[in-house]
Structure formats: C-alpha cells, structure tokens
Design an enzyme around this catalytic site. Structure first.
Site, short mmCIF file in Angstrom:
data_model
loop_
_atom_site.label_atom_id
_atom_site.label_comp_id
_atom_site.label_asym_id
_atom_site.label_seq_id
_atom_site.Cartn_x
_atom_site.Cartn_y
_atom_site.Cartn_z
N SER A 27 0.83 -1.21 0.00
CA SER A 27 0.00 0.00 0.00
C SER A 27 0.87 1.27 0.00
O SER A 27 0.81 2.09 -0.92
CB SER A 27 -0.92 -0.03 1.22
OG SER A 27 -1.68 1.15 1.29
N GLN A 28 1.70 1.45 1.00
CA GLN A 28 2.56 2.64 1.04
C GLN A 28 3.74 2.50 0.09
O GLN A 28 4.16 3.48 -0.55
CB GLN A 28 3.09 2.89 2.47
CG GLN A 28 2.03 3.38 3.44
CD GLN A 28 1.57 4.80 3.17
OE1 GLN A 28 2.33 5.65 2.71
NE2 GLN A 28 0.30 5.08 3.43
N HIS A 108 5.85 4.93 9.97
CA HIS A 108 5.12 4.79 11.24
C HIS A 108 6.17 4.52 12.31
O HIS A 108 7.15 3.81 12.06
CB HIS A 108 4.11 3.62 11.12
CG HIS A 108 3.33 3.31 12.35
ND1 HIS A 108 2.83 4.29 13.18
CD2 HIS A 108 2.95 2.13 12.90
CE1 HIS A 108 2.16 3.72 14.17
NE2 HIS A 108 2.23 2.40 14.03
N GLU A 195 -6.55 4.77 14.51
CA GLU A 195 -7.01 3.62 13.71
C GLU A 195 -7.85 2.65 14.53
O GLU A 195 -8.75 2.00 14.01
CB GLU A 195 -5.83 2.91 13.01
CG GLU A 195 -4.82 2.27 13.92
CD GLU A 195 -3.47 2.05 13.24
OE1 GLU A 195 -3.19 2.66 12.19
OE2 GLU A 195 -2.66 1.28 13.80
N1 LIG Z 1 -1.25 1.08 4.81
C1 LIG Z 1 -1.18 2.41 4.94
O1 LIG Z 1 -1.83 3.15 4.22
C2 LIG Z 1 -0.27 3.01 5.95
C3 LIG Z 1 0.83 2.35 6.42
N2 LIG Z 1 1.75 3.00 7.19
C4 LIG Z 1 2.96 2.29 7.58
O2 LIG Z 1 3.67 1.98 6.38
C5 LIG Z 1 4.38 0.75 6.54
C6 LIG Z 1 3.96 -0.22 5.44
O3 LIG Z 1 2.60 -0.54 5.65
P1 LIG Z 1 1.70 -1.07 4.43
O4 LIG Z 1 1.96 -0.25 3.23
O5 LIG Z 1 0.32 -1.19 4.98
O6 LIG Z 1 2.33 -2.50 4.22
P2 LIG Z 1 1.81 -3.67 3.25
O7 LIG Z 1 1.17 -4.73 4.08
O8 LIG Z 1 0.99 -3.12 2.14
O9 LIG Z 1 3.23 -4.17 2.71
C7 LIG Z 1 3.29 -5.23 1.90
C8 LIG Z 1 4.65 -5.28 1.25
O10 LIG Z 1 5.64 -5.72 2.17
C9 LIG Z 1 6.24 -6.93 1.65
N3 LIG Z 1 6.62 -7.84 2.73
C10 LIG Z 1 5.81 -8.55 3.54
N4 LIG Z 1 6.54 -9.28 4.40
C11 LIG Z 1 7.84 -9.04 4.11
C12 LIG Z 1 9.07 -9.51 4.64
N5 LIG Z 1 9.10 -10.38 5.62
N6 LIG Z 1 10.22 -9.04 4.11
C13 LIG Z 1 10.21 -8.16 3.07
N7 LIG Z 1 9.06 -7.69 2.52
C14 LIG Z 1 7.90 -8.12 3.04
C15 LIG Z 1 5.14 -7.51 0.80
O11 LIG Z 1 5.64 -8.48 -0.09
P3 LIG Z 1 4.64 -9.64 -0.68
O12 LIG Z 1 3.99 -9.01 -1.86
O13 LIG Z 1 5.52 -10.77 -1.01
O14 LIG Z 1 3.67 -9.95 0.43
C16 LIG Z 1 4.63 -6.27 0.11
O15 LIG Z 1 5.52 -5.85 -0.90
C17 LIG Z 1 4.07 0.28 7.96
O16 LIG Z 1 5.06 0.77 8.80
C18 LIG Z 1 2.74 0.96 8.26
O17 LIG Z 1 2.49 1.15 9.64
C19 LIG Z 1 1.63 4.32 7.52
C20 LIG Z 1 0.55 5.04 7.09
C21 LIG Z 1 -0.54 4.43 6.37
C1 LIG Z 2 -6.04 4.55 9.39
C2 LIG Z 2 -5.06 3.43 9.16
C3 LIG Z 2 -3.62 3.88 8.99
O1 LIG Z 2 -3.17 4.47 10.20
C4 LIG Z 2 -3.58 4.92 7.91
C5 LIG Z 2 -4.05 4.57 6.55
O2 LIG Z 2 -3.20 6.04 8.14
C6 LIG Z 2 -2.75 2.68 8.69
O3 LIG Z 2 -1.77 2.47 9.41
O4 LIG Z 2 -3.00 1.97 7.71
#
Ligand SMILES: NC(=O)C1=CN([C@@H]2O[C@H](COP(=O)(O)OP(=O)(O)OC[C@H]3O[C@@H](n4cnc5c(N)ncnc54)[C@H](OP(=O)(O)O)[C@@H]3O)[C@@H](O)[C@H]2O)C=CC1
Ligand SMILES: CC[C@](O)(C(C)=O)C(=O)O
Length: 333
Positions: A27-28, A108, A195
């Site tokens: 996602s990010q 984060h 969240e």
């Molecule tokens: N989701 C959001 O919108 C937000 C997230 N954050 C922060 O951003 C960060 C990323 O979150 P998010 O984007 O949700 O993450 P995702 O769950 O979307 O990340 C998935 C990615 O990480 C890879 N991955 C999974 N496990 C491993 C591993 N063991 N080693 C290497 N790569 C791996 C996946 O590979 P594969 O395709 O093989 O599974 C995929 O490319 C976190 O710190 C989160 O707290 C902050 C603000 C908002």
């Molecule tokens: C609201 C969920 C969130 O904190 C965000 C999208 O900002 C997350 O970690 O995914």
C-alpha cells in the site's frame, strides 16, 4: 501551535544525488516509490526473491533487488513492509550493511518507539508518516493534490536529517497538504489510537452495530446498508470539506436535533472506552499484545478478519455497489 511545513518550506535539494531503497511494495511502498520517482528521485525496491509484489514493482519499471542488496546500494532505506516483519528484516538485511552515511526512514513509529528496532547512533533516522492510505497517497499525487503527513527526527547524525525528511515529504506530495513536525512517540500513539478507536475500529463498529440493529428489528438489509454505510461516505465528505458545522448546515433540522441529543448518548459511552484504549497504547500493552500475536502466527487476527468477511453487510454491499458503477474507482492493487 503545531509547526506545519508546506511546499515552499521544503526543498528536494537534500535528496539530490541520493538513492532511496523502498523495502516493500504494498500500500505505502508502491505510492512512495512512484511519487518519489515522479518527483525526480532515484528509487530502487528491496523485496525477497519469492515476494508476490516483485512482478508488480518490475512492471512499474523499477529495479528490484533482494533487501540486503538494495540496502547496500542506497543512501536512504525506507521501511514499507508490515510493521511486525520490520525487526527481523532489519536484523537480517539492513543492520549488517549500515554505515555512517546511511539514513533509516519509517512511515510509522511503532518499531522505533517500542524499541523493536534499535539503530546505531551514527545513522540518521527520520519518519514521514502520511495521514492516509497508500493508494490515496498515490492517486492524490497523480491529481496534483497531496495527503498530509507527520514528520519526525529520531536521530540526526549528519546534521541535515530534517532537510532530508522534508525533501522526502515534498517528493511524496505531502507538503502540498501540510506536514506537521512531531516525535516518534506522538505519531505512534496518536496513529494507533486513531485507527483503533475512530478511523477503522470505531467507524466499522458503528456501521456494524447500526446495520445489525436495523436488520435484527426486521428492516430490509438493503435499507440498513444505505442508511448505515453508503450514506456515511456522503456525510463524511461534507465533514471533510466543510467541517462538522458545514455538514449540519446541509442536513435537516430533525437530523440535527437527533444528532445532537442521541449522538450525545454514544459520546458518553464511547469516551471512557477511548481513554482506556489510549492508556493501553501509552503503557505499551497494545504493542506487547500485537508482537505476541505475530509470534503466535496471528490466530486472533485471522479469525476476526474471516468472521467479518462473511458479515451480511459485505454481501449486501457487493450487490448494491454493482448497480452504482461510479462507486468502484481505480483497482486496489
Ligand atoms: N497502509 C497504509 O496506508 C499506511 C501504512 N503505514 C505504515 O507503512 C508501513 C507499510 O505498511 P503497508 O503499506 O500497509 O504494508 P503492506 O502490508 O501493504 O506491505 C506489503 C509489502 O511488504 C512486503 N513484505 C511482507 N513481508 C515481508 C518480509 N518479511 N520481508 C520483506 N518484505 C515483506 C510484501 O511483499 P509480498 O507481496 O511478497 O507480500 C509487500 O511488498 C508500515 O510501517 C505501516 O504502519 C503508515 C501510514 C498508512
Ligand atoms: C487509518 C489506518 C492507517 O493508520 C492509515 C491509513 O493512516 C494505517 O496504518 O493503515
């Protein structure tokens, strides 16, 4: 008052000649990688050879390396894998290749704040935490808009860590909307709180409780869906654009009176629960629970996700949304 940075307060200069490795392409990850590249930054991706998202990153035109190779080749290493896998990834693939020129970056603060990752003192550590889901970070950037973010410096070994963090936030499109300076502690605690109790946990609990109350009382599930889920977006859009007072300008006086008097009942029940949840976060109880849940293979996480996936509201929604094709926007890849 918060210190807020906008486009004019940040320069991309601090990232000139630097290469950013994005670890994770979810996602990010995809949003950061694409936005930074479109802003002229040199970006590579770090993923394990078996990663499901490897193909997608390659299709998007990125060079993809094993995480440790990406770390070796980069100046700034941004952790965008799920939080629970970051400590192991750090130990295995990042720590062995760190040297004083490198910068660690996070979206984060969980792992730094709760000491799951303890970086050496001679590297820079910053956070740029977008206040929005990754897909919106990308879509809004493409539309010339931006998602706000929080920025924090944990360690400034180089003396220009803040300039790099602000440059990163600008390249991501976040300074278009506003970037607030904070600490890892404040971001972690407020983000977990938001969240859990408002944005995700709070809203979905309200939707489900409302839907179930109407359906159990004999009302049609489709009517309950429109009332408790579909219209929520329209109401939230008004709040987002014009504030709560602006939303109230558009709704009927009957709705306003019900909102003010009956809403108060929810407020009274929910606020003590919110304080309790915040304390669990502040004391590190939630973090401990989540770390242990991961060590146990996420049994509760999977069971509850599965339970909700089969909730009647999902089935009803799927059918109703088919009749409103404009709702389904871009694919959630
Ligand atoms: N989701 C959001 O919108 C937000 C997230 N954050 C922060 O951003 C960060 C990323 O979150 P998010 O984007 O949700 O993450 P995702 O769950 O979307 O990340 C998935 C990615 O990480 C890879 N991955 C999974 N496990 C491993 C591993 N063991 N080693 C290497 N790569 C791996 C996946 O590979 P594969 O395709 O093989 O599974 C995929 O490319 C976190 O710190 C989160 O707290 C902050 C603000 C908002
Ligand atoms: C609201 C969920 C969130 O904190 C965000 C999208 O900002 C997350 O970690 O995914």
């Amino acid at each position: 008052m918060a210190k807020i940075y906008y486009d004019g307060d940040a320069s991309l200069e601090a990232l000139k000649g630097k290469r950013v490795a994005i670890l994770g392409y979810g996602s990010q990850g995809h949003a950061h990688a694409l936005n930074l590249r479109d802003s002229g930054i040199d970006v590579i991706i770090g993923l394990h050879p078996t990663s499901k998202s490897r193909e997608k990153a390659q299709r998007d035109g990125f060079e993809v390396y094993e995480p440790s190779e990406a770390v070796k080749r980069a100046d700034i290493i941004m952790f965008l894998t799920p939080d629970p896998v970051q400590p192991e990834l750090y130990k295995q693939c990042v720590e062995p290749h760190l040297n004083p020129g490198k910068t660690l970056a996070f979206a984060h603060g969980f792992n730094i704040h709760f000491k799951q990752i303890v970086p050496p003192k001679d590297v820079d550590v910053f956070m740029v935490a977008p206040k929005g889901p990754g897909h919106l970070v990308r879509w809004m950037y493409e539309e010339g808009k931006g998602v706000p973010a929080l920025v924090a410096i944990y360690q400034d070994a180089s003396g220009n860590c803040k300039e790099k963090a602000l440059a990163y936030a600008k390249a991501l499109g976040c300074t278009r909307a506003g970037v607030i300076e904070t600490t890892f502690k404040e971001e972690t605690e407020t983000d977990l709180f938001g969240e859990q109790m408002v944005l995700c946990g709070g809203v979905t609990a309200l939707i489900k409780a409302g839907f179930e109350t109407l359906v159990e009382a004999g009302y049609q599930p489709e009517v309950a869906y429109f009332e408790c889920l579909h219209e929520l977006k329209l109401i939230v859009d008004l709040i987002y654009q014009y504030g709560i007072a602006g939303m109230r300008y558009s709704i009927s006086d009957t709705a306003k009176y019900g909102d003010l008097t009956r809403g108060e009942r929810i407020y009274k029940v929910v606020k003590p629960l919110m304080k309790e949840a915040l304390e669990e976060i502040q004391k590190g109880e939630f973090a401990r629970e989540w770390v242990l849940e991961n060590q146990a293979g996420r049994p509760v996480f999977h069971a509850l996700l599965e339970r909700d996936r089969h909730h009647l509201i999902e089935k009803v929604g799927e059918e109703l949304r088919k009749m409103m094709p404009w709702i389904t926007g871009k694919e959630l890849k």
